[in-house]
Design a protein around this motif. Structure first.
Motif, PDB file in Angstrom:
ATOM      1  N   ASN A 198       1.278   0.503  -6.620  1.00  0.00           N
ATOM      2  CA  ASN A 198       1.649   0.841  -5.235  1.00  0.00           C
ATOM      3  C   ASN A 198       0.941   0.384  -4.126  1.00  0.00           C
ATOM      4  O   ASN A 198       1.473  -0.002  -3.150  1.00  0.00           O
ATOM      5  CB  ASN A 198       1.536   2.435  -5.360  1.00  0.00           C
ATOM      6  N   ARG A 199      -0.240   0.031  -4.462  1.00  0.00           N
ATOM      7  CA  ARG A 199      -1.124  -0.569  -3.326  1.00  0.00           C
ATOM      8  C   ARG A 199      -0.748  -1.869  -3.177  1.00  0.00           C
ATOM      9  O   ARG A 199      -0.699  -2.386  -2.075  1.00  0.00           O
ATOM     10  CB  ARG A 199      -2.568  -0.424  -3.666  1.00  0.00           C
ATOM     11  N   TYR A 200      -0.450  -2.553  -4.152  1.00  0.00           N
ATOM     12  CA  TYR A 200      -0.099  -3.897  -4.252  1.00  0.00           C
ATOM     13  C   TYR A 200       1.603  -4.199  -3.953  1.00  0.00           C
ATOM     14  O   TYR A 200       2.076  -5.152  -3.820  1.00  0.00           O
ATOM     15  CB  TYR A 200      -0.181  -4.781  -5.304  1.00  0.00           C
ATOM     16  N   GLN A 201       2.405  -2.802  -3.528  1.00  0.00           N
ATOM     17  CA  GLN A 201       3.664  -2.778  -3.208  1.00  0.00           C
ATOM     18  C   GLN A 201       4.313  -3.649  -4.432  1.00  0.00           C
ATOM     19  O   GLN A 201       5.513  -4.324  -4.399  1.00  0.00           O
ATOM     20  CB  GLN A 201       4.065  -3.422  -1.902  1.00  0.00           C
ATOM     21  N   THR A 202       3.976  -3.292  -5.557  1.00  0.00           N
ATOM     22  CA  THR A 202       4.693  -3.985  -6.910  1.00  0.00           C
ATOM     23  C   THR A 202       5.831  -2.988  -7.283  1.00  0.00           C
ATOM     24  O   THR A 202       5.341  -1.720  -7.443  1.00  0.00           O
ATOM     25  CB  THR A 202       3.670  -4.213  -7.899  1.00  0.00           C
ATOM     26  N   GLU A 246      -4.419   5.533 -12.741  1.00  0.00           N
ATOM     27  CA  GLU A 246      -5.134   4.325 -11.903  1.00  0.00           C
ATOM     28  C   GLU A 246      -4.216   3.083 -11.865  1.00  0.00           C
ATOM     29  O   GLU A 246      -4.394   2.520 -10.712  1.00  0.00           O
ATOM     30  CB  GLU A 246      -6.420   3.915 -12.728  1.00  0.00           C
ATOM     31  N   ARG A 306       6.186   5.917  -8.132  1.00  0.00           N
ATOM     32  CA  ARG A 306       5.175   6.462  -7.368  1.00  0.00           C
ATOM     33  C   ARG A 306       4.393   7.338  -8.014  1.00  0.00           C
ATOM     34  O   ARG A 306       4.977   8.346  -8.565  1.00  0.00           O
ATOM     35  CB  ARG A 306       5.797   6.881  -6.071  1.00  0.00           C
ATOM     36  N   THR A 355      -1.348   3.653  -9.059  1.00  0.00           N
ATOM     37  CA  THR A 355      -2.210   3.531  -7.750  1.00  0.00           C
ATOM     38  C   THR A 355      -2.398   2.308  -7.461  1.00  0.00           C
ATOM     39  O   THR A 355      -2.038   1.905  -6.300  1.00  0.00           O
ATOM     40  CB  THR A 355      -3.323   4.377  -7.980  1.00  0.00           C
ATOM     41  N   LEU A 356      -2.888   1.352  -8.291  1.00  0.00           N
ATOM     42  CA  LEU A 356      -2.984   0.075  -8.125  1.00  0.00           C
ATOM     43  C   LEU A 356      -1.642  -0.695  -7.569  1.00  0.00           C
ATOM     44  O   LEU A 356      -1.611  -1.510  -6.684  1.00  0.00           O
ATOM     45  CB  LEU A 356      -3.842  -0.675  -9.249  1.00  0.00           C
ATOM     46  N   ILE A 397      -2.345  -9.741  -9.750  1.00  0.00           N
ATOM     47  CA  ILE A 397      -3.142  -8.916  -9.214  1.00  0.00           C
ATOM     48  C   ILE A 397      -4.468  -8.968 -10.020  1.00  0.00           C
ATOM     49  O   ILE A 397      -4.798  -8.779 -11.355  1.00  0.00           O
ATOM     50  CB  ILE A 397      -2.645  -7.481  -9.624  1.00  0.00           C
TER      51      ILE A 397
END
Length: 255
Positions: free
Chosen positions: A54-58, A48, A62, A51-52, A104
């Motif tokens: 990667n969603r915030y492009q941190t 989780e 991957r 996934t978070l 975040i």
């Protein structure tokens, strides 16, 4: 590439360094890291968290696949070719990645997945203190004192993403010079000062205020909170650590 399925492919090289998990490096056109977890909740939580991030492009590995319900639970992540940041440089090098992840926001307090969610940060910490006291009955009075102090703090905490396992080896620097945090299985939403307090414990700092230059809003209130969280993390080590050296150090510092 063939999608990972949790099985250890031929030619995998074990790179396990901790006590809780086993980890392998799998070479190929797109190298990846396979982790097998002794605790399925940690696998769910790390999946989780990645996934978070990667969603915030941190900057983070991957996630290629995960099965927390499998036996053993596993995740597969892209391999990171980087060098660990030396412990002597850690406090300076953490400034950039912590500023990024502590921005975040979280929808609840506590672990991202695989554990109970809480509405308030104070409730989460009370729950943790109960867990530590149950594991170490001789430290019940210490836990009770921390419960009491916790109730005197302002609880207006907006949950933010925490790594919650900051220590040497978990911060690396890629070939581009970009710092990158690894090992997100203990990630949680809560007060960023808790990350700084845990870092102080892991570095063996005698005063957790030495990490406050990494705080977004340092000041008297932050100083008090980071000291309280520091003692809570010491209690966690004293009650739960499987390493006798870490457990003894936690008890010594608490006393």
């Amino acid at each position: 590439m063939t999608m990972p399925d949790g099985r250890i492919p031929h030619g995998a090289r074990e790179i396990t360094t901790g006590q809780a998990n086993r980890v392998w490096y799998i070479d190929g056109p797109e190298p990846y890291v396979l982790k097998h977890y002794s605790d399925p909740a940690r696998a769910a939580n790390e999946a989780e968290a990645l996934t978070l991030l990667n969603r915030y492009q941190t900057p983070a590995p991957r996630l290629l696949g995960a099965a927390p319900e499998a036996r053993p639970a596993w995740t597969a992540q892209t391999a990171v070719h980087a060098e660990p940041v030396p412990a002597s440089q850690l406090l300076k090098a953490l400034a950039e990645p912590l500023t990024t992840i502590h921005r975040i926001p979280g929808p609840h307090v506590g672990r991202l997945a695989g554990a109970r969610h809480h509405h308030r940060w104070r409730d989460y910490l009370h729950d943790r203190l109960d867990t530590y006291a149950a594991a170490a009955p001789d430290l019940v009075r210490t836990a009770a004192a921390l419960h009491h102090e916790l109730d005197t703090l302002d609880d207006n905490i907006q949950p933010r993403l925490l790594h919650h396992d900051l220590q040497p080896g978990h911060l690396v620097r890629s070939h581009t010079g970009k710092p990158l945090l690894l090992d997100w299985e203990l990630a949680a939403f809560g007060d960023p000062l808790s990350d700084l307090a845990r870092l102080a414990v892991r570095l063996g700092l005698p005063d957790p205020a030495d990490t406050l230059h990494l705080a977004h809003q340092p000041g008297p209130a932050a100083n008090r909170r980071v000291h309280l969280y520091w003692r809570i993390h010491l209690l966690a080590d004293a009650a739960l650590s499987t390493d006798p050296v870490v457990r003894h150090r936690g008890r010594t510092q608490l006393s």
